[in-house]
Design a protein around this motif. Sequence first.
Motif, PDB file in Angstrom:
ATOM      1  N   GLU A 181       0.809  -1.217   0.000  1.00 42.26           N
ATOM      2  CA  GLU A 181       0.000   0.000   0.000  1.00 42.26           C
ATOM      3  C   GLU A 181       0.846   1.274   0.000  1.00 42.26           C
ATOM      4  O   GLU A 181       0.340   2.355  -0.270  1.00 42.26           O
ATOM      5  CB  GLU A 181      -0.917   0.001   1.220  1.00 42.26           C
ATOM      6  CG  GLU A 181      -1.912  -1.148   1.251  1.00 42.26           C
ATOM      7  CD  GLU A 181      -2.967  -1.043   0.166  1.00 42.26           C
ATOM      8  OE1 GLU A 181      -3.382   0.076  -0.158  1.00 42.26           O
ATOM      9  OE2 GLU A 181      -3.371  -2.092  -0.350  1.00 42.26           O
TER      10      GLU A 181
ATOM     11  N   LEU B 222       3.149   4.077  -1.279  1.00 41.99           N
ATOM     12  CA  LEU B 222       3.531   4.657  -2.557  1.00 41.99           C
ATOM     13  C   LEU B 222       4.936   5.260  -2.418  1.00 41.99           C
ATOM     14  O   LEU B 222       5.186   6.074  -1.530  1.00 41.99           O
ATOM     15  CB  LEU B 222       2.525   5.728  -2.959  1.00 41.99           C
ATOM     16  CG  LEU B 222       2.550   6.189  -4.391  1.00 41.99           C
ATOM     17  CD1 LEU B 222       2.257   5.031  -5.338  1.00 41.99           C
ATOM     18  CD2 LEU B 222       1.537   7.289  -4.607  1.00 41.99           C
TER      19      LEU B 222
ATOM     20  N   THR C 217       6.166   6.241  -9.917  1.00 38.33           N
ATOM     21  CA  THR C 217       5.990   5.759  -8.540  1.00 38.33           C
ATOM     22  C   THR C 217       5.852   4.245  -8.572  1.00 38.33           C
ATOM     23  O   THR C 217       5.587   3.639  -9.613  1.00 38.33           O
ATOM     24  CB  THR C 217       4.717   6.355  -7.885  1.00 38.33           C
ATOM     25  OG1 THR C 217       3.589   5.978  -8.659  1.00 38.33           O
ATOM     26  CG2 THR C 217       4.803   7.859  -7.766  1.00 38.33           C
TER      27      THR C 217
ATOM     28  N   THR D   5       4.809   0.803  -5.646  1.00 34.23           N
ATOM     29  CA  THR D   5       4.286   0.493  -4.311  1.00 34.23           C
ATOM     30  C   THR D   5       5.199  -0.520  -3.645  1.00 34.23           C
ATOM     31  O   THR D   5       5.905  -1.283  -4.315  1.00 34.23           O
ATOM     32  CB  THR D   5       2.855  -0.082  -4.362  1.00 34.23           C
ATOM     33  OG1 THR D   5       2.871  -1.290  -5.107  1.00 34.23           O
ATOM     34  CG2 THR D   5       1.886   0.900  -4.978  1.00 34.23           C
TER      35      THR D   5
END
Length: 145
Positions: free
Chosen positions: A27, A29, A54, A56
């Motif tokens: 979860e 980032l 990005t 995760t």
Amino acid sequence: MISPAPLTQTTGVAHTRIYAYGAARGELLVDNDALVGPIDSSDEWIRQRTGIITRTRAEAGTSALDLATDAAAEAIASSGVAPEDIDLVIGKAAPEWPLERIAPVDRNILRLGLYELLFADRSQVPAKVAINEAIELAKTFGGDS
């Protein structure tokens, strides 16, 4: 939750099937700036070469097993068959073999085989093939009992 893409078969092993699948990811980032220092790079360099802006990652304390469990639960849910329904059939067919007394790997191989017998397209997976595959899985991965 990651939205699955539609499955289509192009080529492959004759009796290999994917009925459902699931996915899970962390979860947290993380942007490129978080990586720049440790790898002696820049956000621009990473974006140009990889296209990644990005990514995760899992929080501390979240294991690969946790993510695999989440993905498996999603796959089961997307199959359209409740695990309890499979277990009910097994319980009625073999009351002398309570599921909680069957080793977990053997129990899950039994569930896989039964799923194929009950829900697979008979023109694609004949009953004898489903049974044989379950037996081979049990020989390879199952317990000694």
